[in-house]
Design a protein around this motif. Structure first.
Motif, mmCIF file in Angstrom:
data_model
loop_
_atom_site.group_PDB
_atom_site.id
_atom_site.type_symbol
_atom_site.label_atom_id
_atom_site.label_comp_id
_atom_site.label_asym_id
_atom_site.label_seq_id
_atom_site.Cartn_x
_atom_site.Cartn_y
_atom_site.Cartn_z
ATOM 1 N N LEU A 296 2.871 8.707 2.339
ATOM 2 C CA LEU A 296 2.199 7.520 2.887
ATOM 3 C C LEU A 296 0.833 7.330 2.222
ATOM 4 O O LEU A 296 0.422 6.200 1.961
ATOM 5 N N ALA A 297 0.154 8.426 1.937
ATOM 6 C CA ALA A 297 -1.144 8.340 1.255
ATOM 7 C C ALA A 297 -0.971 7.813 -0.170
ATOM 8 O O ALA A 297 -1.770 6.988 -0.637
ATOM 9 N N GLU A 298 0.071 8.254 -0.870
ATOM 10 C CA GLU A 298 0.342 7.751 -2.225
ATOM 11 C C GLU A 298 0.585 6.254 -2.224
ATOM 12 O O GLU A 298 0.256 5.565 -3.191
ATOM 13 N N GLN A 299 1.140 5.738 -1.132
ATOM 14 C CA GLN A 299 1.409 4.304 -1.022
ATOM 15 C C GLN A 299 0.186 3.522 -0.541
ATOM 16 O O GLN A 299 0.234 2.302 -0.432
ATOM 17 N N GLY A 300 -0.892 4.223 -0.216
ATOM 18 C CA GLY A 300 -2.100 3.570 0.264
ATOM 19 C C GLY A 300 -2.036 3.156 1.724
ATOM 20 O O GLY A 300 -2.814 2.304 2.166
ATOM 21 N N LEU A 301 -1.134 3.766 2.485
ATOM 22 C CA LEU A 301 -0.955 3.392 3.892
ATOM 23 C C LEU A 301 -1.794 4.244 4.834
ATOM 24 O O LEU A 301 -2.090 3.819 5.950
ATOM 25 N N VAL A 302 -2.155 5.432 4.391
ATOM 26 C CA VAL A 302 -3.026 6.321 5.158
ATOM 27 C C VAL A 302 -3.955 7.036 4.177
ATOM 28 O O VAL A 302 -3.687 7.072 2.974
ATOM 29 N N THR A 303 -5.011 7.596 4.715
ATOM 30 C CA THR A 303 -5.795 8.565 3.964
ATOM 31 C C THR A 303 -5.589 9.901 4.652
ATOM 32 O O THR A 303 -5.336 9.957 5.860
ATOM 33 N N THR B 7 -5.589 9.081 8.579
ATOM 34 C CA THR B 7 -6.223 7.863 9.082
ATOM 35 C C THR B 7 -5.464 6.674 8.524
ATOM 36 O O THR B 7 -5.204 6.593 7.316
ATOM 37 N N LEU B 8 -5.119 5.751 9.380
ATOM 38 C CA LEU B 8 -4.401 4.546 8.981
ATOM 39 C C LEU B 8 -5.321 3.629 8.180
ATOM 40 O O LEU B 8 -6.466 3.410 8.557
ATOM 41 N N THR B 9 -4.826 3.071 7.084
ATOM 42 C CA THR B 9 -5.581 2.091 6.309
ATOM 43 C C THR B 9 -5.211 0.688 6.793
ATOM 44 O O THR B 9 -4.259 0.516 7.554
ATOM 45 N N ALA B 10 -5.955 -0.301 6.321
ATOM 46 C CA ALA B 10 -5.634 -1.691 6.673
ATOM 47 C C ALA B 10 -4.231 -2.039 6.196
ATOM 48 O O ALA B 10 -3.461 -2.699 6.907
ATOM 49 N N ARG B 11 -3.875 -1.592 4.991
ATOM 50 C CA ARG B 11 -2.519 -1.840 4.475
ATOM 51 C C ARG B 11 -1.476 -1.152 5.346
ATOM 52 O O ARG B 11 -0.411 -1.713 5.633
ATOM 53 N N GLY B 12 -1.768 0.061 5.783
ATOM 54 C CA GLY B 12 -0.859 0.784 6.666
ATOM 55 C C GLY B 12 -0.663 0.063 7.981
ATOM 56 O O GLY B 12 0.445 0.006 8.517
ATOM 57 N N GLN B 13 -1.715 -0.527 8.499
ATOM 58 C CA GLN B 13 -1.601 -1.289 9.738
ATOM 59 C C GLN B 13 -0.734 -2.527 9.525
ATOM 60 O O GLN B 13 0.073 -2.881 10.381
ATOM 61 N N ASP B 14 -0.877 -3.176 8.367
ATOM 62 C CA ASP B 14 -0.030 -4.330 8.062
ATOM 63 C C ASP B 14 1.444 -3.937 8.016
ATOM 64 O O ASP B 14 2.307 -4.667 8.500
ATOM 65 N N ALA C 282 2.779 -1.258 9.581
ATOM 66 C CA ALA C 282 3.159 -0.848 10.939
ATOM 67 C C ALA C 282 3.473 -2.045 11.827
ATOM 68 O O ALA C 282 4.328 -1.954 12.712
ATOM 69 N N THR C 283 2.807 -3.160 11.582
ATOM 70 C CA THR C 283 3.022 -4.343 12.419
ATOM 71 C C THR C 283 4.027 -5.319 11.828
ATOM 72 O O THR C 283 4.325 -6.343 12.434
ATOM 73 N N GLY C 284 4.530 -5.020 10.632
ATOM 74 C CA GLY C 284 5.527 -5.885 10.010
ATOM 75 C C GLY C 284 4.952 -7.027 9.190
ATOM 76 O O GLY C 284 5.691 -7.880 8.706
ATOM 77 N N ARG C 285 3.638 -7.071 9.009
ATOM 78 C CA ARG C 285 3.025 -8.127 8.190
ATOM 79 C C ARG C 285 3.211 -7.877 6.701
ATOM 80 O O ARG C 285 3.056 -8.794 5.902
ATOM 81 N N ALA C 286 3.500 -6.625 6.340
ATOM 82 C CA ALA C 286 3.754 -6.266 4.939
ATOM 83 C C ALA C 286 4.933 -5.309 4.910
ATOM 84 O O ALA C 286 5.255 -4.663 5.911
ATOM 85 N N GLN D 193 10.618 1.859 7.237
ATOM 86 C CA GLN D 193 11.416 0.943 8.041
ATOM 87 C C GLN D 193 10.557 -0.219 8.544
ATOM 88 O O GLN D 193 9.400 -0.019 8.909
ATOM 89 N N GLN D 194 11.117 -1.410 8.560
ATOM 90 C CA GLN D 194 10.448 -2.562 9.169
ATOM 91 C C GLN D 194 10.478 -2.390 10.680
ATOM 92 O O GLN D 194 11.512 -1.999 11.233
ATOM 93 N N PRO D 195 9.387 -2.688 11.372
ATOM 94 C CA PRO D 195 9.439 -2.597 12.834
ATOM 95 C C PRO D 195 10.362 -3.680 13.401
ATOM 96 O O PRO D 195 10.547 -4.730 12.790
ATOM 97 N N ALA D 196 10.924 -3.379 14.549
ATOM 98 C CA ALA D 196 11.781 -4.362 15.233
ATOM 99 C C ALA D 196 10.929 -5.552 15.635
ATOM 100 O O ALA D 196 9.753 -5.405 15.957
ATOM 101 N N PRO D 197 11.507 -6.756 15.625
ATOM 102 C CA PRO D 197 10.742 -7.931 16.054
ATOM 103 C C PRO D 197 10.186 -7.733 17.463
ATOM 104 O O PRO D 197 10.886 -7.270 18.353
ATOM 105 N N GLY D 198 8.898 -8.015 17.591
ATOM 106 C CA GLY D 198 8.254 -7.862 18.873
ATOM 107 C C GLY D 198 7.930 -6.422 19.226
ATOM 108 O O GLY D 198 7.451 -6.116 20.301
#
Length: 98
Positions: free
Chosen positions: A55-62, A73-80, A82-86, A92-97
């Motif tokens: 996940l760190a290699e992907q820039g999703l966490v530090t 620690t979650l990065t802004a990209r990781g939050q995107d 986690a919420t399905g915005r990216a 895995q994509q989160p389930a809708p809602g």
């Protein structure tokens, strides 16, 4: 996608979602493993460390290590993600809602 690949992608999403709900978007690997266990992803401490490194290699966490304790620690990209915005292949994509 094989079942093992599906498990890995879902486990990575679980880790991101856990960090999203954690105070200051941070948690140690032990707590992340316990949370992962509670959702049916019972894996070794090494596997959690490998997932966090990926996940760190992907820039999703530090990730930082202090006295044998790994803290993610979650990065802004990781939050995107986690919420399905990216999307990131391998998470895995989160389930809708959800």
């Amino acid at each position: 996608m094989s079942f093992a690949e599906y498990q890995t992608a879902d486990r990575r999403l679980v880790l991101l979602k856990a960090l999203e709900s954690a105070a200051q978007y941070r948690a140690n690997a032990y707590l992340l493993r316990r949370f992962s266990d509670s959702l049916g992803h019972v894996v070794s401490a090494d596997r959690i460390e490998q997932d966090l490194a990926w996940l760190a290699e992907q820039g999703l966490v530090t990730v930082e290590k202090t006295l044998e304790v790994t803290v993610a620690t979650l990065t802004a990209r990781g939050q995107d993600v986690a919420t399905g915005r990216a999307r990131v292949p391998g998470v895995q994509q989160p389930a809708p809602g959800g």
